[in-house]
Structure formats: structure tokens, C-alpha cells
Enzyme design. Structure first.
Site, PDB file in Angstrom:
ATOM      1  N   SER A  86      43.790  39.164  38.254  1.00 38.58           N
ATOM      2  CA  SER A  86      45.161  38.901  38.712  1.00 38.58           C
ATOM      3  C   SER A  86      45.929  38.035  37.718  1.00 38.58           C
ATOM      4  CB  SER A  86      45.163  38.258  40.103  1.00 38.58           C
ATOM      5  OG  SER A  86      44.320  37.131  40.155  1.00 38.58           O
ATOM      6  N   HIS A 131      37.616  42.106  43.099  1.00 40.91           N
ATOM      7  CA  HIS A 131      38.379  40.854  42.923  1.00 40.91           C
ATOM      8  C   HIS A 131      38.781  40.349  44.320  1.00 40.91           C
ATOM      9  CE1 HIS A 131      40.719  37.828  41.027  1.00 40.91           C
ATOM     10  NE2 HIS A 131      41.780  38.517  40.646  1.00 40.91           N
ATOM     11  N   HIS A 136      29.630  36.218  40.167  1.00 37.54           N
ATOM     12  CA  HIS A 136      30.879  35.855  39.491  1.00 37.54           C
ATOM     13  C   HIS A 136      30.739  36.125  38.002  1.00 37.54           C
ATOM     14  CE1 HIS A 136      34.475  33.582  38.366  1.00 37.54           C
ATOM     15  NE2 HIS A 136      34.853  33.825  39.604  1.00 37.54           N
ATOM     16  N   ARG A 183      35.008  26.234  45.448  1.00 40.68           N
ATOM     17  CA  ARG A 183      35.986  26.676  46.457  1.00 40.68           C
ATOM     18  C   ARG A 183      35.248  27.145  47.713  1.00 40.68           C
ATOM     19  NH1 ARG A 183      38.929  31.076  42.905  1.00 40.68           N
ATOM     20  NH2 ARG A 183      36.714  31.600  42.692  1.00 40.68           N
ATOM     21  N   ASP A 210      35.128  34.043  48.121  1.00 40.89           N
ATOM     22  CA  ASP A 210      35.383  35.041  49.163  1.00 40.89           C
ATOM     23  C   ASP A 210      34.274  35.115  50.215  1.00 40.89           C
ATOM     24  OD1 ASP A 210      37.770  35.858  47.941  1.00 40.89           O
ATOM     25  OD2 ASP A 210      36.660  37.107  46.534  1.00 40.89           O
TER      26      ASP A 210
END
Ligand code: CMX
Length: 439
Positions: A242, A272, A318, A327, A373
């Protein structure tokens, strides 16, 4: 505006620094590229620059030098809230300094002045078939807003030059980011609430306003979750799809709306940003198969079944990180505090205990640990936002804070149009053969 003055004040030094670096040391090598990388998605090729964020493989993201826990502690927050203002984060990304509460509020107030969605945006979204994916609507909404680009207006009027491109880009970024909670909420309301719209509560901060606009104005816990969510998803250096897509399109002097729409089309991919919706779906599949809660052995078998069916385990792995994503950890901490007994949250914890071992046994996965995620959908689900094909839109709202801040700086530093060189396979074979003969 303080924000604009702060950037303007830094620019002479930044421009001199970059000019000197390129002019005097432009031919110093940064790295080498091998055939594996050319065919392997340019993994680890050092070919981009940003001073806004950096991902260390072990430590994870730092935004303007601050880790996620540091950000959550230091950024100003609304009275009584656990989590910070998004306006303060946006200030930090653009200016490079933790804002005072007044500086954070200045951004929040500027956003309030600019948050009105033009009527044609709703018309565009309403004209789409009911089954349209929310990310398609989001990208279309960004393009519909492009009619208001200040950059395009001033560029066409001959008012811009390389020195001041960034000022028009900043105006576009402010105008666009101001409208993101309203745009995302409109999509949510059209798709899942029969078009019901809430009267905006102008007292709320940017993140909380999103919660209120989707009908969760009486849920301070969800408002705090969204403050957390919008901070942690904002930026992840320049090479992810992105960010890179936004930068690439912006490098042609396409405005912030075109560029972020392109970035969001990349975020919509399952490798993604769409992984957060896929991840929740995977967890719900586990729950459905094992009548609520599996044993560890059952979960392990389920993970193997996914892999043996040729699928990835969403939320794990990742391209850069080699440890659990901070995160993920920040959201885990939030969950432990607010929903420790939630069944799906407990399942997330069990997956965290089991899946890295399974992925490790595959022998090829470079990072078996969870990424951002792996948990974000579960927290949404807990607060009743259960339409998981919407989750990537929320990721996108946050990500645009980061990628548009990067675009402002790319214009401020005069970064040129991107144009890497491609080769044919025969040329690569020739290079390989020459290397073999020389060895
Ligand atoms: N499940 C199964 N296989 C995985 C895996 C996972 N979670 N993660 C990596 N692998 C596989 C890769 O598909 C690759 O297999 P092949 O060699 O057969 O093609 C191999 O392991 C090596 O991959 P890698 O170098 O470890 O990882 P990449 O940099 O190629 O890919 C990523 C990174 C994120 C695309 C990958 O880990 C993945 O597909 N994860 C699941 C999807 C996901 O969670 N995406 C979200 C990432 C965060 C974000 O961008 O939002």
C-alpha cells in the site's frame, strides 16, 4: 497553521542535506541485487527512502523513532480516554515531533472544518451493486473525492512549482484525511445498516467520530479501540504494497486522491490488508468445526489442513518482521485488559501458542509469528462490528494517514518519478552464465 509552518521551517535544512548526500556521495553503493531478488518481489532490496517510519526485523515498527508502546504512552489523548488522538499521530508523522495537546487539537479541529463529504460521493457509492466489496467502495470513494484536489486545481492554473508542490499536497492530505471517518462510516452504513446515517457529534475526536457514525456513539470502549487501531495501522515504512503503490503513483505527480486510491487497491489483496478479514474467517471456521473451542491437537491439525490445502494461515508471517509484530502485541494487551474471557480472544491466544510451531515445521516460512492482522478482527468482533469484509477499510483509513504524510514529504523533497529498469529472463540467464564462467 502550526503544522504547515513546522514543515516549512524544516525544509531548507532537509533539502540541503539531501542535495549534499546525492551530489557528493550519489555513487556510493547501498547494496547489491541478485537474481533471486529480481525474481523474488525485490525482497530486501534497499531502493526506497522515508524518514517517517522504519521497520526493524526484530523490534518492529518505529514511527518517527518511537515504538508502538512509546507512542501509546506519549501521544496526547482525549480527557478520560485510554488511547491517543489520531490528530496527534498525524502531526507526529508530518512534523517529526510529539505534539503538545494543543497541537494535536489543532489537527483535530482542522479536520472538523474539512470533514463534509460532497453529495456526489454518496451517489457514486449508492450506484454500485449491493454485493460490492467495501474496499472497492472505499477506493471509489477516494476517487470520487479527487474532483476536489487542490493540487490539480493549482497545477492546472499554473500556480505550482517544485518548491511548493508539497503545500498543495498537504492541503489535499488534510482535506482527504478529514473525510476518512465519514467515508468509511458511509460505506458501513450503506452496506450493513440499510443506509441509516447518524447525526455527527462534533465534540468527538476523529477516531471516536468513526465509532459514533456507525452507531456506536454510546460505546467508549469501542472508541478507544478505534483510537488504538487508527494509530497502529498508519505506517510501516515504504516497501509494503500500500505504501509503495501510493508512492509510485504519486511520483508521477498524481494527486493524493489518485495515489491513495492506488494504495488501497493494493491493501485490498489477501496477502496484505485483506488478511485481517481472512484471519477472522479462519478463526470462525475453527470455532464452527470444533463446536466452539478446539483442543490444542485439534487446532494443530486444523492448521495443517489449511497448509495441506495449499493455503496460507492468515495473520502469520511477514516479509520483514522476524518476531511477533508489536502491533499484534499492543492489541493483545488491549484484549487482555478488556475481553480476557471472550471466547474468540481466547482462541487467538491458543492460535498464537500453536501456529508458530506448525509454520516452523514447514521449514520455509521465514517468520512464523503473528502480524497485525492476526487479532485486529477479533477485537472488532467483540465490540459487535462483525461484518468482516469491512475490516480492511478501517486498516485503509489508518494507512492513509501514513502514506499521505509520506507523499507530502516526497513532494517537499522533490523525489522524482519512479522508473526502475526491467530485464528479460534471457538476459538474467546470460548474467548467470557469465558469473559461472568467471567463477
Ligand atoms: N502460511 C503459510 N505459508 C506461509 C505463511 C503463512 N502464514 N507465511 C509464509 N509462508 C510461505 C510463503 O507462502 C512462501 O512459500 P513458497 O516458497 O511456497 O511460495 C514461504 O513461506 C516463504 O515465505 P516468506 O519469505 O516467509 O514470506 P514472504 O515475504 O514471501 O510473504 C507474507 C510474507 C506476509 C505475504 C506471508 O507470510 C503470508 O502470506 N502470510 C499470510 C497472509 C498475511 O497474514 N498477510 C498480512 C501481512 C501483513 C500485512 O501486510 O497486512
Amino acid at each position: 497553521m502550526d503544522l504547515k509552518e513546522k514543515i516549512a521551517a524544516q525544509l531548507p535544512d532537509w533539502r540541503a542535506r539531501v542535495t549534499k548526500l546525492v551530489k557528493e556521495t550519489g555513487d556510493v553503493k547501498v547494496g547489491e541485487v541478485n537474481i533471486g531478488q529480481v525474481y523474488g518481489g525485490m525482497r530486501s532490496v534497499k531502493a526506497l527512502v522515508t524518514d517517517i517510519s522504519y521497520v526493524d526485523p526484530n523490534e518492529g515498527i518505529r514511527l518517527r523513532g518511537y515504538t508502538i508502546p512509546e507512542l501509546l504512552e506519549k501521544l496526547p489523548r482525549p480527557a478520560g480516554a485510554e488511547m491517543p488522538y489520531a490528530g496527534g499521530l498525524y502531526y507526529l508523522l508530518l512534523v517529526g515531533e510529539i505534539p503538545t495537546p494543543e497541537q494535536a487539537m489543532e489537527v483535530e479541529n482542522e479536520w472538523k472544518k474539512r470533514n463534509q463529504l460532497p453529495a456526489h460521493v454518496e451517489q457514486v457509492l449508492r450506484s454500485m451493486p449491493a454485493g460490492t466489496h467495501p474496499m472497492t467502495l472505499f477506493s471509489q470513494g477516494l476517487l470520487a473525492l479527487q474532483t476536489d484536489s487542490i493540487f490539480v486545481r493549482d497545477y492546472e492554473a499554473g500556480l505550482l512549482n517544485k518548491e511548493n508542490y508539497w503545500e498543495a499536497a498537504l492541503e489535499d492530505s488534510l482535506n482527504l484525511t478529514a473525510k476518512l471517518p465519514g467515508l468509511a462510516a458511509l460505506i458501513y452504513n450503506l452496506k450493513y445498516r440499510g443506509g441509516k446515517q447518524e447525526k455527527p457529534d462534533t465534540a468527538l475526536d476523529w477516531s471516536a467520530s468513526f465509532a459514533q457514525l456507525i452507531g456506536k456513539g454510546d460505546d467508549p470502549g469501542y472508541m478507544d479501540l478505534m483510537r488504538l487501531y487508527f494509530v497502529i495501522h498508519s505506517d510501516h515504512e515504504s516497501g509494503n504494497v500500500s505504501a509503495h503503490a501510493t508512492h509510485l503513483v504519486g511520483s508521477a505527480l498524481s494527486d493524493v486522491y489518485y495515489a491513495t486510491s492506488a494504495g488501497m487497491n493494493g491493501l485490498a489483496g489477501p496477502l496484505h490488508g485483506l488478511a485481517n478479514q481472512d484471519c477472522l474467517k479462519w478463526l470462525l471456521d475453527v470455532r464452527a468445526k470444533f463446536d466452539q473451542f478446539p483442543t490444542r491437537d485439534q487446532l494443530e491439525q486444523f492448521a495443517w489442513d489449511t497448509l495441506n490445502a495449499g493455503q496460507v494461515i492468515p495473520g502469520y508471517g511477514h516479509a520483514v518482521l522476524r518476531k511477533p509484530d508489536p502491533r499484534f502485541m499492543a492489541q493483545l494487551e488491549f484484549g487482555l485488559k478488556h475481553m480476557a474471557d471472550d471466547e474468540l480472544f481466547r482462541l487467538v491466544n491458543m492460535v498464537y501458542e500453536v501456529v508458530p510451531g506448525v509454520l516452523g515445521q514447514l521449514g520455509k516460512v521465514k517468520n512464523p509469528w503473528p502480524n497485525v492482522d492476526a487479532i485486529s478482527g477479533t477485537l472488532q468482533y467483540h465490540y459487535g462490528v462483525r461484518e468482516f469484509d469491512f475490516y480492511t477499510v478501517m486498516f485503509g483509513v489508518s494507512r492513509i494517514l501514513g502514506v499521505s504524510a509520506n507523499l507530502v514529504w516526497a513532494r517537499a523533497l522533490g523525489q522524482p518519478i519512479e522508473r526502475p529498469k526491467s530485464l528479460t529472463t534471457a538476459m538474467l540467464e546470460q548474467i548467470a552464465e557469465s558469473a559461472r564462467v568467471a567463477a
